[in-house]
Design a protein around this motif. Structure first.
Motif, PDB file in Angstrom:
ATOM      1  N   TYR A  38      39.374  42.482  83.352  1.00 29.52           N
ATOM      2  CA  TYR A  38      39.808  43.595  84.193  1.00 29.52           C
ATOM      3  C   TYR A  38      38.699  44.028  85.139  1.00 29.52           C
ATOM      4  N   ALA A  39      37.470  44.175  84.605  1.00 30.02           N
ATOM      5  CA  ALA A  39      36.346  44.596  85.445  1.00 30.02           C
ATOM      6  C   ALA A  39      36.009  43.527  86.481  1.00 30.02           C
ATOM      7  N   ARG A  40      36.059  42.256  86.089  1.00 31.14           N
ATOM      8  CA  ARG A  40      35.760  41.190  87.049  1.00 31.14           C
ATOM      9  C   ARG A  40      36.805  41.118  88.155  1.00 31.14           C
ATOM     10  N   ALA A  41      38.074  41.287  87.787  1.00 31.73           N
ATOM     11  CA  ALA A  41      39.120  41.269  88.805  1.00 31.73           C
ATOM     12  C   ALA A  41      38.957  42.442  89.772  1.00 31.73           C
ATOM     13  N   LEU A  42      38.615  43.624  89.231  1.00 32.92           N
ATOM     14  CA  LEU A  42      38.356  44.765  90.109  1.00 32.92           C
ATOM     15  C   LEU A  42      37.197  44.484  91.053  1.00 32.92           C
ATOM     16  N   LEU A  43      36.155  43.846  90.523  1.00 41.95           N
ATOM     17  CA  LEU A  43      35.007  43.520  91.365  1.00 41.95           C
ATOM     18  C   LEU A  43      35.405  42.549  92.471  1.00 41.95           C
ATOM     19  N   ILE A  44      36.259  41.586  92.137  1.00 44.50           N
ATOM     20  CA  ILE A  44      36.714  40.626  93.145  1.00 44.50           C
ATOM     21  C   ILE A  44      37.500  41.328  94.248  1.00 44.50           C
ATOM     22  N   ILE A  45      38.238  42.376  93.898  1.00 45.51           N
ATOM     23  CA  ILE A  45      39.023  43.101  94.904  1.00 45.51           C
ATOM     24  C   ILE A  45      38.152  44.077  95.689  1.00 45.51           C
ATOM     25  N   ILE A  46      37.302  44.821  94.969  1.00 42.54           N
ATOM     26  CA  ILE A  46      36.557  45.909  95.609  1.00 42.54           C
ATOM     27  C   ILE A  46      35.417  45.383  96.470  1.00 42.54           C
ATOM     28  N   LEU A 198      43.024  50.833  97.275  1.00 45.74           N
ATOM     29  CA  LEU A 198      42.315  50.503  96.042  1.00 45.74           C
ATOM     30  C   LEU A 198      43.038  51.071  94.821  1.00 45.74           C
ATOM     31  N   THR A 199      43.555  52.297  94.938  1.00 43.19           N
ATOM     32  CA  THR A 199      44.291  52.883  93.823  1.00 43.19           C
ATOM     33  C   THR A 199      45.525  52.056  93.481  1.00 43.19           C
ATOM     34  N   VAL A 200      46.265  51.644  94.522  1.00 44.41           N
ATOM     35  CA  VAL A 200      47.443  50.804  94.288  1.00 44.41           C
ATOM     36  C   VAL A 200      47.039  49.473  93.662  1.00 44.41           C
ATOM     37  N   ALA A 201      45.946  48.875  94.166  1.00 41.62           N
ATOM     38  CA  ALA A 201      45.490  47.587  93.627  1.00 41.62           C
ATOM     39  C   ALA A 201      45.051  47.720  92.178  1.00 41.62           C
TER      40      ALA A 201
END
Length: 462
Positions: A38-46, A198-201
């Motif tokens: 989850y954290a890695r996917a968020l990092l990839i998006i953010i 970002l909130t939606v993602a």
């Protein structure tokens, strides 16, 4: 050694140092990266979004905001310079009414001519003000006279004072005429829109990660011998495929275990029937030394059969349930003391653990009875933390050589001069104990005991 060889050796040494530095940097970078999906996917998006917005903001600030502000400030200062030149070249009234009217009507500037005096002391400069910098640069370049400006505050006007030969020219200009004041709106819109996206993602990504976490929990529960009744395939197509494969694998394993249990039940019934006939026939023959020996052999065969079936059957069919481990270990201590052994029990942590009670009791009971067979003193210690339940059984017996501690877990292996013999002499006591521990997702390790004998350690996840 030639100069070429020396050069090659130096290059290799330098390459080795660079590789070592790169390896250390890689290790440091990996240690700083998040470990969860989850954290890695968020990092990839953010990360790409933040980098993109930073680049866009820098380009906007540099190419638009700065440039527009400089051009606007140059235009305002140019108008002021033109008014200063008109005042110097052409004669004016004593009150400069015509010049003030031209500045007000045509240029949007408010003029005042103050008596000649010293300029006010420099005011506090803003930490970051494009308007202050741009006006100062343009005033020095276009007019070249002593000046004083005030751009601080929330006023809609900017005050500029210029020292002339016989007066001080004070000019009030609109801040919007010299400064790109609507640039903040663009930045606010950009940041606000990014936060919404970002909130939606994050919410969408969280819903995509949940099925993977449920699959991991179900696999972990199955590995511990527990059920996951509410688990079903959810999420994306690939996650559903993995979940369906897990369910099919679980069903195949359960069918194989059921078939093995059914086969063993049939074998047990047939063999027990034969042994029962043997016992009846021996009972009808009367008493004699030969008959007594045969009865002992039949009893030995019965014990061996029960041990074989217990090992092959394992803990099939029993459901996991919360169990009080402190009370559990106390029962083992009481059993050992009734058989004439000095025993102690200590338990640390929260005692309620979810296990298969009968199977786990048999696992620990095999270890305690194994220790009681060869030792006089037994110490049982339990410890439970947020991850594992650990139970150690120490004794003061002869122990097992380190080179043979793994071999004693093999089924049917008997060590005549050691201690791996269960009551029937089949060599299945430790094998059954390890099989039960592994069915709970844990294992059993043997080591040296502080009492001088053997230490058996059972560790299962909670």
């Amino acid at each position: 050694m030639t100069s070429l060889d020396i050069g090659i050796a130096r290059l290799r040494s330098a390459a080795g140092r660079v590789s070592d530095v790169f390896g250390r940097f890689n290790i440091l970078f990996k240690s700083m990266m998040p470990k969860g999906l989850y954290a890695r996917a968020l990092l990839i998006i953010i990360a790409p979004m933040v980098i993109l917005q930073s680049v866009v903001a820098f380009v906007f600030m540099e190419r638009h905001w700065n440039s527009v502000t400089r051009h606007l400030s140059a235009a305002v200062v140019g108008d002021i310079a033109a008014l200063v030149e008109i005042n110097r070249v052409f004669p004016q009234e004593s009150d400069h009414a015509r010049l003030r009217k031209i500045a007000q009507d045509r240029l949007g500037l408010t003029l005042d001519f103050l008596p000649i005096s010293e300029m006010p002391p420099p005011g506090p400069k803003p930490f970051f003000s494009l308007l202050d910098q741009a006006l100062s640069v343009e005033l020095r370049k276009q007019i070249g006279r002593p000046f004083w400006i005030d751009t601080v505050g929330r006023s809609a006007l900017v005050e500029i004072r210029i020292q002339l030969d016989n007066a001080v020219l004070r000019v009030f200009a609109r801040r919007s005429a010299a400064y790109a004041s609507n640039s903040e709106i663009f930045l606010l819109w950009m940041v606000g829109t990014s936060l919404v996206l970002l909130t939606v993602a994050i919410l969408f990504l969280r819903n995509q990660i949940k099925p993977i976490l449920r699959l991991a929990d179900a696999a972990e529960s199955f590995g511990k011998g527990r059920e996951a009744p509410n688990f079903r395939p959810r999420g994306a197509r690939e996650v559903r495929r993995a979940a369906q494969a897990f369910i099919e694998m679980k069903q195949r394993i359960e069918r194989a275990m059921e078939q093995r249990t059914a086969m063993l039940a049939g074998v047990s019934h047939d063999l027990r029937t034969v042994l029962t006939r043997f016992k009846l026939e021996l009972a009808l023959l009367g008493d004699s030394p030969e008959i007594d020996a045969m009865k002992k052999d039949v009893d030995e065969m019965t014990r061996m059969l029960e041990a074989y079936l217990a090992f092959a059957r394992g803990d099939t069919g029993e459901q996991s349930a919360p169990t009080d481990m402190a009370e559990f270990l106390e029962e083992l201590r009481s059993d050992a003391e009734r058989n004439g052994h000095r025993s102690t029990v200590n338990f640390h942590g929260y005692p309620i653990v979810t296990v298969k009670p009968a199977a786990f009791k048999r696992c620990l009971g095999n270890l305690v009875s194994n220790a009681a067979r060869f030792a006089k003193t037994i110490s049982i210690t339990g410890h439970r933390d947020h991850r594992y339940l650990t139970v150690t059984v120490d004794d003061d017996g002869p122990g097992i050589p380190a080179s043979m501690r793994e071999d004693v877990f093999k089924p049917f292996l008997r060590l005549d001069d050691a201690r791996n013999q269960d009551e029937g002499g089949t060599g299945l006591g430790l094998a059954i104990a390890r099989d039960i521990a592994r069915s709970h997702g844990g294992d059993i390790m043997l080591g040296d005991s502080p009492l001088g004998g053997l230490r058996a350690t059972v560790r299962v996840p909670v």
